[in-house]
Design a protein around this motif. Structure first.
Motif, PDB file in Angstrom:
ATOM      1  N   TYR A 136     -14.484   5.205  -3.685  1.00 15.18           N
ATOM      2  CA  TYR A 136     -14.455   6.005  -2.470  1.00 15.18           C
ATOM      3  C   TYR A 136     -15.828   5.953  -1.806  1.00 15.18           C
ATOM      4  CZ  TYR A 136     -10.179   8.140  -4.302  1.00 15.18           C
ATOM      5  OH  TYR A 136      -8.912   8.357  -4.781  1.00 15.18           O
ATOM      6  N   TYR A 185     -10.989   3.799  -9.188  1.00 21.21           N
ATOM      7  CA  TYR A 185     -10.917   3.935  -7.735  1.00 21.21           C
ATOM      8  C   TYR A 185     -12.343   3.962  -7.179  1.00 21.21           C
ATOM      9  CZ  TYR A 185      -6.491   6.058  -9.264  1.00 21.21           C
ATOM     10  OH  TYR A 185      -5.295   6.322  -9.886  1.00 21.21           O
ATOM     11  N   GLN A 220      -8.418   0.403  -5.363  1.00 23.72           N
ATOM     12  CA  GLN A 220      -8.028   0.816  -6.705  1.00 23.72           C
ATOM     13  C   GLN A 220      -7.750  -0.402  -7.571  1.00 23.72           C
ATOM     14  OE1 GLN A 220      -4.166   2.612  -6.998  1.00 23.72           O
ATOM     15  NE2 GLN A 220      -4.281   2.877  -9.207  1.00 23.72           N
ATOM     16  N   THR A 265       2.459   9.051  -9.634  1.00 20.89           N
ATOM     17  CA  THR A 265       1.886   7.702  -9.639  1.00 20.89           C
ATOM     18  C   THR A 265       0.368   7.805  -9.663  1.00 20.89           C
ATOM     19  OG1 THR A 265       1.724   7.559  -7.226  1.00 20.89           O
ATOM     20  CG2 THR A 265       3.782   6.827  -8.238  1.00 20.89           C
ATOM     21  N   ALA A 266      -0.240   6.783 -10.179  1.00 24.84           N
ATOM     22  CA  ALA A 266      -1.705   6.702 -10.124  1.00 24.84           C
ATOM     23  C   ALA A 266      -2.048   6.093  -8.781  1.00 24.84           C
ATOM     24  CB  ALA A 266      -2.221   5.837 -11.259  1.00 24.84           C
ATOM     25  N   SER A 267      -2.223   6.933  -7.793  1.00 31.16           N
ATOM     26  CA  SER A 267      -2.438   6.418  -6.444  1.00 31.16           C
ATOM     27  C   SER A 267      -3.651   7.081  -5.806  1.00 31.16           C
ATOM     28  CB  SER A 267      -1.205   6.638  -5.575  1.00 31.16           C
ATOM     29  OG  SER A 267      -0.968   8.019  -5.412  1.00 31.16           O
ATOM     30  N   LYS A 268      -4.007   6.563  -4.662  1.00 30.71           N
ATOM     31  CA  LYS A 268      -5.224   7.018  -4.000  1.00 30.71           C
ATOM     32  C   LYS A 268      -5.127   8.495  -3.637  1.00 30.71           C
ATOM     33  CE  LYS A 268      -3.762   6.271   0.749  1.00 30.71           C
ATOM     34  NZ  LYS A 268      -4.140   5.735   2.065  1.00 30.71           N
ATOM     35  N   LEU A 269      -6.295   9.118  -3.542  1.00 26.84           N
ATOM     36  CA  LEU A 269      -6.382  10.487  -3.068  1.00 26.84           C
ATOM     37  C   LEU A 269      -6.700  10.473  -1.575  1.00 26.84           C
ATOM     38  CD1 LEU A 269      -8.544  12.119  -5.892  1.00 26.84           C
ATOM     39  CD2 LEU A 269      -6.053  12.002  -5.723  1.00 26.84           C
ATOM     40  N   TYR A 272      -2.091  12.399 -13.203  1.00 30.61           N
ATOM     41  CA  TYR A 272      -2.905  11.426 -12.491  1.00 30.61           C
ATOM     42  C   TYR A 272      -4.096  12.015 -11.756  1.00 30.61           C
ATOM     43  CZ  TYR A 272       0.984   8.356 -13.513  1.00 30.61           C
ATOM     44  OH  TYR A 272       1.955   7.642 -14.152  1.00 30.61           O
TER      45      TYR A 272
END
Lengths: 113, 114
Positions: free
Chosen positions: A35, A33, A48, B98-102, A100
């Motif tokens: 940022y 990811y 991502q 899920t592997a998702s955005k923070l 995660y």
């Protein structure tokens, strides 16, 4: 030490230029990811990648692009730089599991003059 | 859609006194919630995480947080502040499983005085 590495630590460049930021995820992590942290926008998700494929996009400008290579390292390319692009750019990685959580690199501080 | 609101931009405590950093969240689905800490000129370090197991979550350096679904809150606490706790703290939400955005809150700057 999170195990995520980013280079360079600092980058100073002029408006209109192009730079590349590099990130190596933790061993075994498939997701990377990017940022951006700036004073006015806070911490924002850019993009991502998962195992080489783009998975999700956030507030990423068209002048910015990224890719993830077969060895899972990732690069963030910033072009036609503007003063407002000055920020801390963080890379994070996560392992495919049940929680995660993301582990962050030390960041690259970009200054556009 | 998901978001977090950190209710205080700045908190000041004396060393040895309790710390309370407040966070409310909004999520259309079951969330994963995290607290990250950022020391000056440093990266982000994970303090603790909630992922639908125990509602009281213990983290590193004596911090803990309680997930309260009825109040949509995830406040961070520590019984006794130390000078080294002075930093910026971020409450963070993502989709569970899920592997998702923070999605980050705006941060709370914790100041610890003698």
């Amino acid at each position: 030490d999170s195990g995520v590495t980013q280079t360079p630590k600092h980058l100073i460049t002029a408006t209109g230029q192009r730079v590349t930021l590099r990130c190596s995820p933790r061993s075994g992590d498939l997701s990377v990811y990017w940022y951006q942290q700036s004073l006015d926008q806070g911490l924002q998700f850019l993009i991502q990648y998962y195992n080489g494929e783009e998975r999700a996009k956030g507030n990423i400008l068209e002048r910015f692009s990224a890719q993830q290579f077969p060895d899972l390292h990732s690069e963030l390319n910033l072009s036609s730089l503007e003063l407002g692009d000055s920020a801390l750019y963080f890379c994070a990685s996560s392992v495919a599991g049940t929680t995660y959580e993301q582990y962050f690199g030390p960041g690259t501080r970009l200054t556009v003059t | 859609a998901q978001s977090v609101t950190q209710l205080d931009s700045h908190v000041s405590v004396s060393e040895g006194t309790p710390v309370l950093l407040r966070c409310n969240y909004s999520s259309s689905y079951s969330p994963s919630l995290f607290w990250y800490v950022q020391h000056p000129n440093k990266g982000l370090q994970l303090l603790l995480k909630y992922t639908s197991a125990a509602t009281l979550v213990k983290g590193i350096n004596g911090f803990e947080a309680e997930f309260k679904k009825s109040e949509t809150s995830f406040h961070l606490t520590k019984p006794s502040a130390h000078m080294s706790d002075a930093a910026e703290y971020f409450c963070v939400v993502s989709l569970y499983g899920t592997a998702s955005k923070l999605t980050f809150g705006t941060g709370t700057r914790l100041q610890v005085t003698l």
